[in-house]
Design an enzyme around this catalytic site. Structure first.
Site, PDB file in Angstrom:
ATOM      1  N   ALA A  80     -12.452   2.061  -0.142  1.00 12.77           N
ATOM      2  CA  ALA A  80     -13.150   0.884  -0.672  1.00 12.77           C
ATOM      3  C   ALA A  80     -13.512  -0.043   0.479  1.00 12.77           C
ATOM      4  CB  ALA A  80     -12.259   0.124  -1.663  1.00 12.77           C
ATOM      5  N   ASP A 128      -7.160  -7.076  -8.998  1.00 15.10           N
ATOM      6  CA  ASP A 128      -6.898  -8.337  -9.711  1.00 15.10           C
ATOM      7  C   ASP A 128      -8.020  -9.351  -9.472  1.00 15.10           C
ATOM      8  OD1 ASP A 128      -5.829  -8.015  -7.040  1.00 15.10           O
ATOM      9  OD2 ASP A 128      -5.113 -10.066  -7.167  1.00 15.10           O
ATOM     10  N   TYR A 132     -16.295  -9.602  -3.091  1.00 19.93           N
ATOM     11  CA  TYR A 132     -15.467  -8.386  -3.194  1.00 19.93           C
ATOM     12  C   TYR A 132     -15.134  -8.102  -4.663  1.00 19.93           C
ATOM     13  CZ  TYR A 132     -11.095  -5.677  -3.193  1.00 19.93           C
ATOM     14  OH  TYR A 132     -10.108  -4.753  -3.462  1.00 19.93           O
TER      15      TYR A 132
HETATM   16  N1  LIG Z   1      -5.487  -3.960  -0.172  1.00 18.94           N
HETATM   17  C1  LIG Z   1      -5.261  -4.715  -1.249  1.00 18.94           C
HETATM   18  O1  LIG Z   1      -4.573  -5.737  -1.192  1.00 18.94           O
HETATM   19  C2  LIG Z   1      -5.831  -4.321  -2.582  1.00 18.94           C
HETATM   20  C3  LIG Z   1      -5.646  -5.197  -3.694  1.00 18.94           C
HETATM   21  C4  LIG Z   1      -6.176  -4.819  -4.928  1.00 18.94           C
HETATM   22  C5  LIG Z   1      -6.860  -3.616  -5.056  1.00 18.94           C
HETATM   23  N2  LIG Z   1      -7.036  -2.815  -3.967  1.00 18.94           N
HETATM   24  C6  LIG Z   1      -7.791  -1.576  -4.153  1.00 18.94           C
HETATM   25  O2  LIG Z   1      -6.912  -0.479  -3.900  1.00 18.94           O
HETATM   26  C7  LIG Z   1      -7.630   0.616  -3.322  1.00 18.94           C
HETATM   27  C8  LIG Z   1      -6.941   1.066  -2.058  1.00 18.94           C
HETATM   28  O3  LIG Z   1      -6.957  -0.012  -1.118  1.00 18.94           O
HETATM   29  P1  LIG Z   1      -6.234   0.086   0.301  1.00 18.94           P
HETATM   30  O4  LIG Z   1      -5.428  -1.148   0.465  1.00 18.94           O
HETATM   31  O5  LIG Z   1      -5.594   1.418   0.481  1.00 18.94           O
HETATM   32  O6  LIG Z   1      -7.510  -0.024   1.263  1.00 18.94           O
HETATM   33  P2  LIG Z   1      -7.565   0.021   2.848  1.00 18.94           P
HETATM   34  O7  LIG Z   1      -6.214   0.251   3.424  1.00 18.94           O
HETATM   35  O8  LIG Z   1      -8.351  -1.147   3.292  1.00 18.94           O
HETATM   36  O9  LIG Z   1      -8.404   1.337   3.099  1.00 18.94           O
HETATM   37  C9  LIG Z   1      -9.731   1.425   2.698  1.00 18.94           C
HETATM   38  C10 LIG Z   1     -10.231   2.787   3.119  1.00 18.94           C
HETATM   39  O10 LIG Z   1     -11.604   2.862   2.741  1.00 18.94           O
HETATM   40  C11 LIG Z   1     -12.296   3.492   3.784  1.00 18.94           C
HETATM   41  N3  LIG Z   1     -13.696   3.114   3.839  1.00 18.94           N
HETATM   42  C12 LIG Z   1     -14.219   1.868   3.923  1.00 18.94           C
HETATM   43  N4  LIG Z   1     -15.552   1.951   4.028  1.00 18.94           N
HETATM   44  C13 LIG Z   1     -15.863   3.272   4.011  1.00 18.94           C
HETATM   45  C14 LIG Z   1     -17.066   4.000   4.100  1.00 18.94           C
HETATM   46  N5  LIG Z   1     -18.265   3.398   4.239  1.00 18.94           N
HETATM   47  N6  LIG Z   1     -17.011   5.351   4.036  1.00 18.94           N
HETATM   48  C15 LIG Z   1     -15.832   5.992   3.917  1.00 18.94           C
HETATM   49  N7  LIG Z   1     -14.657   5.360   3.848  1.00 18.94           N
HETATM   50  C16 LIG Z   1     -14.673   4.012   3.890  1.00 18.94           C
HETATM   51  C17 LIG Z   1     -11.606   3.047   5.055  1.00 18.94           C
HETATM   52  O11 LIG Z   1     -11.909   3.976   6.039  1.00 18.94           O
HETATM   53  P3  LIG Z   1     -11.716   3.662   7.603  1.00 18.94           P
HETATM   54  O12 LIG Z   1     -10.240   3.778   7.831  1.00 18.94           O
HETATM   55  O13 LIG Z   1     -12.508   4.742   8.259  1.00 18.94           O
HETATM   56  O14 LIG Z   1     -12.264   2.282   7.800  1.00 18.94           O
HETATM   57  C18 LIG Z   1     -10.155   3.046   4.614  1.00 18.94           C
HETATM   58  O15 LIG Z   1      -9.607   4.332   4.836  1.00 18.94           O
HETATM   59  C19 LIG Z   1      -9.061   0.111  -3.143  1.00 18.94           C
HETATM   60  O16 LIG Z   1      -9.837   0.493  -4.248  1.00 18.94           O
HETATM   61  C20 LIG Z   1      -8.926  -1.400  -3.148  1.00 18.94           C
HETATM   62  O17 LIG Z   1     -10.111  -2.054  -3.560  1.00 18.94           O
HETATM   63  C21 LIG Z   1      -6.524  -3.124  -2.754  1.00 18.94           C
END
Ligand SMILES: NC(=O)c1ccc[n+]([C@@H]2O[C@H](COP(=O)([O-])OP(=O)(O)OC[C@H]3O[C@@H](n4cnc5c(N)ncnc54)[C@H](OP(=O)(O)O)[C@@H]3O)[C@@H](O)[C@H]2O)c1
Length: 309
Positions: A64, A106, A129
């Site tokens: 994401a 959230d 976002y």
């Molecule tokens: N983090 C939070 O606090 C949070 C809160 C609520 C919901 N969420 C949701 O939970 C899910 C998992 O989040 P997370 O925390 O694991 O996210 P994260 O650690 O930020 O990782 C996001 C991943 O998405 C990849 N990505 C971003 N742009 C891309 C692109 N153009 N093409 C291919 N890959 C791409 C990144 O790749 P690179 O490593 O190559 O950049 C990274 O591996 C997401 O849907 C997020 O919206 C997260």
């Protein structure tokens, strides 16, 4: 469908959730992780082609655009990655008769309610976002097929960029930390999210084997949006205090030497506004799949142990 025939594709490789999913899904089927550069979510037609080539039975989108403040100045990229790309993934999964799993946030809510948000509550995102994730939810719903959207919050773990890692660093660099105390939510361990997702997939694998139907069909009428967060809640400031306490217990810093100053969101302006109440009600997940995530304190202690050992 038996496990040898089950091809589970995880989109994302180095993200917090993607990395844990890759570890925790092992044994469930053939696990394939696709990250950049093979699959760039900004290249929508490339995403379609890659999914057609791999032909997953289950497609798990753990990638994401998650840079909440940066999204304010890059709305097109956030929309493409968080809305257009999941819609294409859902469409391809549907075409293959498979199951599509993706994650939301959230931040689709404005946080004005006093109670934990339910799936039936109306979203009203405060930032780009959140709007892009909500648009992604709606686009996936419009495609239809067999899909699950798990809304989670405040994701952290031993790997990746997150609040815990930031506080661990700042606590040894600064004598005083000013932390927002009027935003409340559930810090959710990426591993708990991966395990809960695995649990649900496991149930569907068993049902699909017993009924001799594709795994997507095993979902039946249970497709849709589910809230999936750790149990309990805390403010960012409360979470920071817990981190400092755990650091002191482990001899990593002296809690008494680092002062925490609770502040208001208005004292710490950011490009993106954030909801005051980020609490999500997880009853639907429990009632439908029998799945609950541990209390945030228990998982947080486990992460700290992992970071130290
Ligand atoms: N983090 C939070 O606090 C949070 C809160 C609520 C919901 N969420 C949701 O939970 C899910 C998992 O989040 P997370 O925390 O694991 O996210 P994260 O650690 O930020 O990782 C996001 C991943 O998405 C990849 N990505 C971003 N742009 C891309 C692109 N153009 N093409 C291919 N890959 C791409 C990144 O790749 P690179 O490593 O190559 O950049 C990274 O591996 C997401 O849907 C997020 O919206 C997260």
């Amino acid at each position: 469908m038996n496990r040898a025939d089950l091809k589970i594709v995880i989109v994302g490789r180095n993200g917090q959730l993607a990395w844990e999913a890759n570890q925790r899904f092992q044994g469930l089927g053939q696990i394939i992780c696709v990250g950049r550069p093979e699959l760039d979510l900004l290249d929508i037609e490339g995403v379609r082609a890659e999914i057609r080539r791999i032909k997953p039975s289950v497609l798990v989108n753990a990638a994401a655009y998650t840079a909440v403040d940066q999204a304010e100045s890059e709305p097109e990229a956030a929309m493409k990655i968080n809305s257009e790309a999941p819609a294409v993934m859902a469409d391809e999964a549907k075409r293959l008769g498979g199951l599509f799993i993706t994650y939301s946030t959230d931040y689709v809510f404005d946080g004005k309610s006093a109670a934990p948000y339910k799936e039936t509550d109306s979203p009203a995102p405060l930032n780009v976002y959140g709007a892009s994730k909500l648009s992604g939810e709606r686009a996936v719903e419009d495609v239809g097929g067999n899909y699950l959207i798990f809304r989670t919050s405040w994701v952290y773990g031993a790997r990746g960029k997150n609040f815990l890692k930031t506080i661990l660093k700042l606590a040894v660099e600064r004598p005083e930390l000013r932390i927002v105390d009027d935003q409340v939510g559930a810090p959710t361990w990426s591993r708990d999210l991966a395990d809960a997702t695995r649990n649900i997939m496991e149930q569907l694998v068993m049902k699909s084997a017993a009924e001799k139907v594709p795994i997507g069909e095993a979902l039946g009428n249970r497709g849709g949006i589910y809230h999936m967060t750790a149990a309990g809640s805390v403010s960012w400031c409360g979470f920071a205090a817990a981190i400092l306490e755990e650091m002191e217990k482990r001899g990593l810093s002296k809690r008494s030497l680092v002062k925490i100053m609770p502040i208001l969101s208005s004292d710490y302006p950011t490009p993106a506004a954030r909801p005051h109440n980020s609490r999500l009600c997880n009853d639907k997940l429990k009632n439908t799949f029998g799945v609950t995530l541990p209390p945030w304190q228990a998982s947080f202690a486990a992460v700290m142990n992992e970071l130290v050992h």
